[in-house]
Design a protein around this motif. Structure first.
Motif, PDB file in Angstrom:
ATOM      1  N   LYS A   3      19.019   0.178 -60.970  1.00 43.48           N
ATOM      2  CA  LYS A   3      17.721  -0.488 -60.857  1.00 43.48           C
ATOM      3  C   LYS A   3      16.693   0.192 -61.741  1.00 43.48           C
ATOM      4  N   ILE A 215       7.853  -5.566 -56.117  1.00 47.04           N
ATOM      5  CA  ILE A 215       8.809  -4.660 -56.739  1.00 47.04           C
ATOM      6  C   ILE A 215       9.186  -3.520 -55.797  1.00 47.04           C
ATOM      7  N   ILE A 216       8.183  -2.931 -55.140  1.00 44.85           N
ATOM      8  CA  ILE A 216       8.536  -1.796 -54.292  1.00 44.85           C
ATOM      9  C   ILE A 216       9.151  -2.218 -52.972  1.00 44.85           C
ATOM     10  N   SER A 217       9.286  -3.534 -52.753  1.00 45.73           N
ATOM     11  CA  SER A 217      10.125  -3.937 -51.631  1.00 45.73           C
ATOM     12  C   SER A 217      11.587  -3.968 -52.081  1.00 45.73           C
ATOM     13  N   SER A 218      11.810  -3.846 -53.409  1.00 46.76           N
ATOM     14  CA  SER A 218      13.185  -3.794 -53.927  1.00 46.76           C
ATOM     15  C   SER A 218      13.587  -2.391 -54.378  1.00 46.76           C
ATOM     16  N   VAL A 219      12.641  -1.647 -54.948  1.00 45.58           N
ATOM     17  CA  VAL A 219      12.967  -0.287 -55.399  1.00 45.58           C
ATOM     18  C   VAL A 219      11.928   0.668 -54.825  1.00 45.58           C
ATOM     19  N   LYS A 220      12.262   1.960 -54.851  1.00 49.04           N
ATOM     20  CA  LYS A 220      11.299   2.955 -54.382  1.00 49.04           C
ATOM     21  C   LYS A 220      10.172   3.088 -55.394  1.00 49.04           C
ATOM     22  N   LEU A 224      10.164   3.048 -59.681  1.00 45.62           N
ATOM     23  CA  LEU A 224       9.340   2.183 -60.522  1.00 45.62           C
ATOM     24  C   LEU A 224       8.528   3.016 -61.503  1.00 45.62           C
TER      25      LEU A 224
ATOM     26  N   ARG B  69      17.761   1.690 -46.859  1.00 40.76           N
ATOM     27  CA  ARG B  69      17.366   1.170 -48.174  1.00 40.76           C
ATOM     28  C   ARG B  69      18.305   0.058 -48.643  1.00 40.76           C
ATOM     29  N   ILE B  72      17.527  -3.800 -48.216  1.00 39.96           N
ATOM     30  CA  ILE B  72      16.570  -4.599 -48.985  1.00 39.96           C
ATOM     31  C   ILE B  72      17.260  -5.770 -49.683  1.00 39.96           C
TER      32      ILE B  72
END
Lengths: 447, 310
Positions: A3, A215-220, A224, B69, B72
């Motif tokens: 990611k 985006i931060i609901s998908s990656v930390k 990002l 995690r 998600i």
């Protein structure tokens, strides 16, 4: 991890495809070569000629000074004026410059020259050279020394430092090493701010367009931020590489078009300088063959892989150190105008580093240079200058401070990235709040 | 079985308590409405469920195990504050967001075509977002939220920013997604839509759950034994008949001599007793129980709880 790659590649591809990237990439070398060409043509351009009047209040001319011994050039014409000339007369008269020649002047170090239009350095140089020559003759006569005797005792010494361990290897000016380091440090400095600002703007864009929450609901948040910093670095490296390629292409083209002028300094010298200055310069250039020899000697004593490796290391290290801080600033503010107060502490260390860097040439082992070359916030500039000097053999390899410096830079950017990430993850979701340093300190302590 | 469960969530910000021992349960394959006035803590809770922020205390369970995690990939999240990269092209951006959720590029492209076709927006594929109107961009964002077919959809104010036609489209899509097996949690101020599409609900105020349950049950709970009676005949006789055991709340005469009266039952009386009392006097056309709207319940409960606290 893939990611982060995805983010890096988005940051990279959207930026590289931007029109502004293309324009900057093409314009950069054009501007660079353009400036060089402009500077060249400006010095080439016709300069007006100056009429210099030498006033003779004490009747020195004809006895100790002789008007015909003052050499005129294309730009400077000497004229004689018997007696003293008042300011009014000079203003009304046809002359551009006025020097009052009196006995006292001959024996003093400073001499006034009155002007209507400020004469260029070159004009001044010619006039002073002529005055020196003729005043010397007066002094020789006063002291009853013959010109021959004087020439034989006149001494000029060029110090050439030779390392006892490498006798024969080094007989060049250490300033070359310093200059190389300085140029590399300058590139690092410019890169940090140019691309640091891009990271900052990118973060602000994500924040203000509100996409950041998706985006931060998908990656930390950390992923990002890291993806952005690395992606922008890749853009910078690409642009840098393209600049080098394009510049060298443009430069060789320019050289072809303009002929020998740039390539051969002797033509340049003959065309526009007085013989006096020209001979001095020519001595410095020491002729084509000599220069080539020097160049190859220089090249052979330069540890290219070392300098290149260190450059890349400090280039990336410095960028990563500051880049994450720029990201933190971008996350903390809502608009570009709020960034000012946070920018100053980011700019100060590097500006300070350049001040210290100046002293590195005279005192490379001083305490100021040592400390700033190992502290991560200044080391990308100061250590680069030392690297330039070490890599060209002008200075002993200082493995001790090099190791500490590199280690601290790595720790430094891990530290600032960690710090920045803590501010970032709070900041990107915080809207409509004017942030102070006190506020940032609070964010750092959230868990 | 509860698909999503939040247990005893506490979240404190420096100057206020955003969530105070909040527990909710979202049953599988249903639509759950998270209601509450502005600043109640809805978005705080939603961000915790999405692991954007962490709770101070408490935990979130998904399918009975603590959320991680990796989950998600099975969650689709539409934040209240919408946004996309303005300069990026619609299709490219949708693919990027899908890939961040773990989809492959080709799969994302294929599914996007289907969705774009259904929404009638295929021709936007190569336009940059900044050329789209707000409503258009919202449609794109909705698609990117549901594209990876998440089993859990979390939609923060999904209807805001849509015109009635598009709001209806989104509503029917949400229902369709539930019917296809998704669990949906949505927060909204639109009480009408709660009544229409939500199966369950929880109402938060000042960081606490003050009302929860099945929407139908909640509404039943707020029934006040009030009926609307439509009749023709002597209004005076009607009024007299209600002398004991009933309370006449309002009455109005409509056009064709029809009167509508709102009556509350007292002393445990039921419709049967009401009918007995009034039938000798008037001709009854219709008797209908008054069921409070979610809007009324919302206002009532929130006002009461605010008064209790303050």
């Amino acid at each position: 991890m893939d990611k982060v790659w995805l983010i890096i590649s988005r940051e990279y591809s959207t930026r590289v495809r931007k029109k502004s990237f293309l324009i900057m990439t093409l314009l950069g070398p054009l501007l660079f070569v353009g400036f060089m060409a402009a500077a060249f043509f400006l010095t080439q351009s016709d300069e007006r000629s100056y009429q210099v009047v030498l006033t003779d209040a004490e009747g020195l001319f004809g006895k100790v000074l002789f008007m015909e011994e003052f050499e005129n050039s294309d730009f400077v014409k000497f004229n004689f004026y018997p007696g003293s000339m008042t300011d009014e007369e000079f203003k009304e008269g046809p002359y551009d410059l006025k020097v009052d020649v009196v006995k006292e002047a001959i024996y003093s170090q400073n001499l006034n020259i009155f002007y209507k239009d400020h004469p260029s350095f070159k004009i001044q140089k010619h006039i002073s050279a002529q005055l020196e020559q003729n005043f010397e003759k007066v002094k020789l006569a006063d002291n009853q020394v013959s010109k021959e005797t004087y020439e034989s005792i006149k001494t000029k010494i060029n110090l050439r430092p030779l390392d006892i361990d490498k006798v024969g290897a080094t007989d060049l000016d250490p300033e070359i090493g310093w200059a190389l380091g300085f140029i590399l440090a300058m590139i690092i400095y410019i890169f940090i701010f140019l691309y640091g600002a891009q990271v900052m703007r990118g973060v602000m864009e994500e924040k203000s367009s509100r996409i950041v929450e998706v985006i931060i609901s998908s990656v930390k948040p950390f992923q990002l931020m890291l993806g952005k910093i690395v992606g922008v670095a890749a853009v910078g490296l690409t642009q840098f590489l393209l600049w080098i390629v394009l510049s060298s292409v443009l430069f060789s083209t320019a050289q072809l078009i303009m002929g020998d002028a740039i390539a051969d300094p002797s033509t340049l010298v003959n065309q526009q300088m007085s013989p006096e200055v020209a001979s001095e310069m020519q001595a410095e250039w020491a002729g084509g063959n000599e220069a080539m020899k020097e160049f190859f000697k220089l090249y052979h004593q330069t540890n290219v892989p070392f300098i290149l490796g260190m450059f890349l290391f400090y280039f990336l290290g410095g960028y990563l150190l500051y880049g994450s801080l720029f990201a933190a600033v971008g996350s903390a503010v809502d608009s570009e105008s709020d960034t000012q107060q946070f920018m100053i502490p980011l700019v100060m260390p590097l500006v300070f580093a350049f001040i210290v860097a100046e002293t590195a040439i005279t005192n490379p082992d001083g305490a100021a240079v040592f400390w700033t070359s190992i502290i991560p916030f200044t080391s990308p500039v100061v250590m680069m200058i030392k690297v330039g000097m070490m890599g060209m053999g002008f200075q002993e390899m200082d493995y001790f401070s090099l190791t500490i410096s590199m280690l601290l830079l790595v720790l430094g950017f891990i530290g600032t990235t960690w710090l920045a990430a803590r501010i970032y993850r709070v900041g990107i979701l915080m809207y409509g709040k004017k942030v102070s340093y006190k506020e940032l300190w609070k964010w750092l302590r959230y868990y | 079985m509860a698909h999503l469960r939040a247990e005893h969530i506490h979240k404190r910000y420096r100057d206020h308590r955003a969530l105070d021992d909040v527990s909710i349960q979202v049953p599988e394959r249903s639509i759950f409405g998270l209601l509450g006035p502005n600043g109640a803590g809805k978005t705080s809770l939603i961000r915790i469920i999405n692991q954007i922020t962490g709770p101070d205390e408490g935990r979130v369970l998904i399918n009975g195990r603590p959320i991680t995690r990796e989950d998600i990939a099975i969650i689709g999240y539409l934040p209240e504050e919408r946004g996309l990269y303005k300069k990026m092209k619609v299709g490219e951006q949708a693919i990027y967001l899908a890939r961040l959720k773990g989809m492959s590029k080709s799969e994302a492209r294929k599914k996007l075509r289907i969705w774009f076709d259904r929404f009638g927006i295929l021709e936007w594929w190569s336009k940059p977002i900044e050329d789209l109107s707000k409503g258009m961009a919202q449609k794109v964002q909705f698609i990117t939220t549901v594209l990876h077919e998440p089993e859990l959809l979390i939609l923060d104010e999904p209807f805001s920013g849509f015109d009635p036609i598009n709001a209806e489209l989104i509503k029917s899509e949400i229902l369709r997604l539930r019917d296809e097996g998704a669990t949906v949690m949505l927060s909204t101020h639109n009480m009408g839509s709660v009544e229409e599409i939500c199966d369950d609900m929880a109402l938060i105020n000042k960081g606490k759950v003050i009302l929860e349950g099945k929407v139908k049950e909640v509404k039943d709970r707020f029934k006040e034994e009030v009926y609307d009676v439509f009749f023709t005949g002597e209004v005076l006789g009607f009024t007299n008949a209600l002398w004991t055991g009933f309370e006449l709340l309002t009455k109005e005469t409509t056009s064709d001599k029809m009167t509508k009266a709102r009556v509350r039952m007292l002393d445990g009386n039921h419709v049967n007793e009401l009918m007995e009392a009034i039938m000798p006097h008037v001709k009854v056309n219709e008797v209908k129980e008054v069921i409070p709207s979610m809007n009324d319940i919302f206002i009532k409960v929130v006002t009461n709880s605010t008064q209790d606290n303050g």
